[in-house]
Motif scaffolding. Structure first.
Motif, short mmCIF file in Angstrom:
data_model
loop_
_atom_site.label_atom_id
_atom_site.label_comp_id
_atom_site.label_asym_id
_atom_site.label_seq_id
_atom_site.Cartn_x
_atom_site.Cartn_y
_atom_site.Cartn_z
N UNK A 53 0.83 -1.20 0.00
CA UNK A 53 0.00 0.00 0.00
C UNK A 53 0.86 1.25 0.00
N UNK A 54 1.98 1.21 0.71
CA UNK A 54 2.89 2.35 0.72
C UNK A 54 3.41 2.66 -0.68
N UNK A 55 3.70 1.61 -1.45
CA UNK A 55 4.14 1.82 -2.83
C UNK A 55 3.06 2.47 -3.68
N UNK A 56 1.80 2.07 -3.45
CA UNK A 56 0.68 2.71 -4.16
C UNK A 56 0.59 4.17 -3.77
N UNK A 57 0.81 4.46 -2.49
CA UNK A 57 0.78 5.84 -2.01
C UNK A 57 1.85 6.70 -2.63
N UNK A 58 3.02 6.13 -2.84
CA UNK A 58 4.11 6.87 -3.49
C UNK A 58 3.70 7.29 -4.89
N UNK A 59 3.14 6.35 -5.65
CA UNK A 59 2.68 6.64 -7.01
C UNK A 59 1.56 7.69 -6.99
N UNK A 60 0.64 7.56 -6.04
CA UNK A 60 -0.48 8.51 -5.95
C UNK A 60 0.01 9.91 -5.61
N UNK A 61 1.06 10.02 -4.82
CA UNK A 61 1.61 11.33 -4.48
C UNK A 61 2.08 12.06 -5.73
N UNK A 62 2.71 11.32 -6.62
CA UNK A 62 3.18 11.93 -7.87
C UNK A 62 2.02 12.28 -8.79
N UNK A 107 -6.62 3.34 0.91
CA UNK A 107 -6.29 4.28 1.99
C UNK A 107 -5.00 5.03 1.67
N UNK A 108 -3.99 4.29 1.25
CA UNK A 108 -2.70 4.91 0.97
C UNK A 108 -2.76 5.81 -0.26
N UNK A 109 -3.48 5.38 -1.29
CA UNK A 109 -3.59 6.19 -2.51
C UNK A 109 -4.31 7.50 -2.24
N UNK A 110 -5.43 7.43 -1.53
CA UNK A 110 -6.19 8.66 -1.25
C UNK A 110 -5.41 9.60 -0.35
N UNK A 111 -4.62 9.04 0.57
CA UNK A 111 -3.80 9.89 1.43
C UNK A 111 -2.70 10.58 0.62
N UNK A 112 -2.12 9.86 -0.34
CA UNK A 112 -1.10 10.47 -1.19
C UNK A 112 -1.66 11.60 -2.03
N UNK A 113 -2.84 11.39 -2.61
CA UNK A 113 -3.49 12.43 -3.40
C UNK A 113 -3.78 13.66 -2.54
N UNK A 114 -4.31 13.43 -1.35
CA UNK A 114 -4.69 14.53 -0.46
C UNK A 114 -3.46 15.32 -0.01
N UNK A 115 -2.38 14.61 0.30
CA UNK A 115 -1.17 15.27 0.78
C UNK A 115 -0.57 16.19 -0.28
N UNK A 116 -0.48 15.70 -1.51
CA UNK A 116 0.05 16.53 -2.60
C UNK A 116 -0.87 17.70 -2.89
N UNK A 117 -2.18 17.48 -2.87
CA UNK A 117 -3.13 18.57 -3.12
C UNK A 117 -2.99 19.67 -2.08
N UNK A 118 -2.77 19.28 -0.83
CA UNK A 118 -2.60 20.28 0.23
C UNK A 118 -1.37 21.15 -0.02
N UNK A 119 -0.25 20.53 -0.37
CA UNK A 119 0.96 21.30 -0.65
C UNK A 119 0.78 22.20 -1.86
#
Length: 412
Positions: A53-62, A107-119
Motif C-alpha cells: 500500500x505504501x508503494x501505491x501511495x508513493x505513485x499517488x503522491x506523484x 487508503x494509501x492512494x487517497x492519502x497520497x493524493x490529499x497530501x500533494x493537493x494540500x501542498x
C-alpha cells in the motif's frame, strides 16, 4: 494564531488537518491489534500489505500533482480526504487478505493524493514566507491532534475487545469524512481562489517544464528524502532500541514520543522562519543533518549505560532528534516551494511529496537494517548519512541561489 483566524483558506485547511490527524492518531494506536485480532491476519501479512500500500501511495503522491494542476488542488484535497475517510471505513468490513490489501491500497492512494493537493494549495494560494509559515502551523495542528487521537484510542485499548477496535476504526473513517466539511464551498466563499487553483488549466496558461527535467529540484527532492528517513526513528527505531537494546524502562518509549510531540508543537513555527530564503532553507537542512547525527550518537551511547544514565541520554537524544526534525521539515518546505516552477506548482509538489512518501515507506527498513541490526556501528552509519545529506542539500541550495543571480544579471 491570529493569522489563522483572518484567513479562511488556512482556517479550512487547519480544520481538515485537525480531523484527519485526530483520526490518524486513533488509527495508529489500534490498527495493528485490529488487523491481527479483528480481521485475523498474521503480523507478516499486515506488514506486507502495508508495504504494498505504501508503494501505491508513493505513485499517488506523484499523480496527485498532475491532477492538482488539471482539476484544481482544492477540489482534489476535498475529494482525496473524502475518499480516505470512506476507505478507512471499509477497513471495518475487511474480512480476508484480499480485501485488506485492496482497502489498504485505497487508503494509501487517497492519502497520497490529499497530501500533494494540500501542498499545491499552499503553493498556489500563498506567497513568500506565508507558505512555509502556514505549513508549519498546520504541522503543529497535525502533531497535537495525532497525540490527542492516540490518547483517545486508549479507551479502546483498555476495553481490549474486537468490537472496541472495530468501533474505533468506524469512528476514524467518520471523523476523516467530516474533515471535508470545512472545504465544501470554499471556492464560493473565497474570492480569487478558483482562479489561482485553476491557473495551470486555464486556456493559454504557460505549460512550464516537467520537474523530472529540473535537475536541481530532483536532487533536492532525493536529499530531503534521505533526511526524512529519520521519521523511521520515531515509528520503529526508538521503540525497538529502548525496549530491546537498553536498560531503560520500556515505558520511556511513550515519554520520548511525548517529548517529540511537545517539541514540534513548541518550535516548528520558529524553526520555519526565514526558510523561504533558499540559503536559509539550506542551512536549516544542514543543521538538521548535524542534529540527527548527534541524536544517533546519543541513542548508540544509551545502549552501553545503566538504566538511570540511559534514560537521561535517551531524553537528550529525543530532543536532538526532534530539533533535527523541525529544522529538516522547515528546510524541505522552503526549497520545495521556492525551487518550483509556479506554472506547474502541482507537478513540482507532486514530485516533492513522492520523495517524502518514499522516505516514510523505506524509513523503518533503513533504520532497522542499520541501527537496530548492527548497534553502534549502524547508528554511526545512519547519523553519517543524515549529516552528509544535510551538507549536500545546503550546497545545492547555495548553488541554486548563485545560478539565479547569474540568470538575473544576464537579463539586465
Amino acid at each position: 494564531m491570529p493569522e489563522l483566524l483572518r484567513d479562511p483558506v488556512e482556517r479550512a485547511l487547519a480544520s481538515a488537518v485537525a480531523a484527519m490527524s485526530l483520526s490518524r492518531g486513533m488509527f495508529f494506536a489500534v490498527s495493528a491489534l485490529y488487523f491481527t485480532r479483528g480481521v485475523g491476519l498474521s503480523a507478516t501479512t499486515v506488514g506486507l500489505g502495508l508495504t504494498v500500500a505504501g508503494g501505491v501511495g508513493v505513485l499517488a503522491s506523484y499523480v496527485g500533482g498532475r491532477l492538482s494542476d488539471r482539476y484544481g488542488a482544492d477540489r482534489l484535497q476535498q475529494w482525496g480526504l473524502a475518499a480516505n475517510g470512506l476507505s478507512l471505513l471499509a477497513y471495518a468490513l475487511a474480512g480476508d487478505v484480499v480485501t485488506f490489501f485492496l482497502v489498504a491500497a485505497c487508503v494509501s492512494a487517497s492519502r497520497g493524493l490529499q497530501s500533494t493537493a494540500q501542498m499545491t494549495m499552499l503553493a498556489r494560494w500563498y506567497v513568500g514566507p506565508e507558505r512555509v509559515a502556514v505549513r508549519a502551523r498546520l504541522r503543529v495542528v497535525m502533531n497535537v491532534l495525532i497525540g490527542a487521537g492516540s490518547l483517545l484510542a486508549g479507551l479502546a485499548l483498555l476495553v481490549d475487545t474486537t468490537a472496541a477496535y472495530r468501533l474505533t476504526v468506524v469512528l476514524v473513517g467518520v471523523i476523516t469524512v467530516l474533515g471535508t466539511v470545512p472545504l465544501i464551498g470554499l471556492r464560493r466563499r473565497v474570492p480569487d481562489l478558483a482562479a489561482r487553483m485553476d491557473a495551470a488549466a486555464a486556456p493559454g496558461a504557460p505549460r512550464g517544464r516537467s520537474p523530472l527535467q529540473d535537475r536541481t529540484y530532483v536532487t533536492v527532492t532525493v536529499l530531503n528524502a534521505l533526511i526524512a528517513i529519520h521519521f523511521g526513528l520515531t515509528s520503529v527505531g526508538i521503540p525497538l532500541w529502548v525496549a530491546d537494546h537498553t536498560d531503560a524502562p520500556t515505558v520511556l518509549v511513550s515519554v520520548l514520543l511525548l517529548v517529540n510531540t511537545a517539541y514540534v508543537a513548541l518550535f516548528q513555527v520558529r524553526a520555519s522562519r526565514g526558510t523561504q530564503n533558499l540559503r536559509t532553507a539550506g542551512r536549516a537542512a544542514r543543521r538538521a543533518g548535524l542534529l540527527l547525527l548527534v541524536a544517533c550518537l546519543l541513542f548508540a551511547t544509551a545502549g552501553h549505560l545503566g538504566a538511570a544514565a540511559a534514560t537521561a541520554v535517551l531524553v537528550l537524544a529525543a530532543i536532538a532528534s526532534s530539533a533535527g526534525e523541525t529544522q529538516g521539515e522547515a528546510g524541505s518546505w522552503g526549497m520545495a516551494f521556492e525551487l518550483a516552477d509556479p506554472a506547474r506548482a502541482g507537478a513540482y509538489q507532486g514530485l516533492s511529496q513522492t520523495g517524502f512518501a518514499l522516505a516514510l515507506m523505506l524509513g523503518p527498513a533503513a533504520v532497522t537494517s542499520t541501527a537496530i541490526d548492527h548497534g553502534t556501528p549502524g547508528w554511526i552509519a545512519l547519523g553519517a548519512l543524515f549529516a552528509a545529506a544535510g551538507a549536500a542539500t545546503a550546497a545545492v541550495a547555495k548553488h541554486a541561489v548563485t545560478h539565479r543571480r547569474q540568470e538575473e544579471f544576464s537579463r539586465r
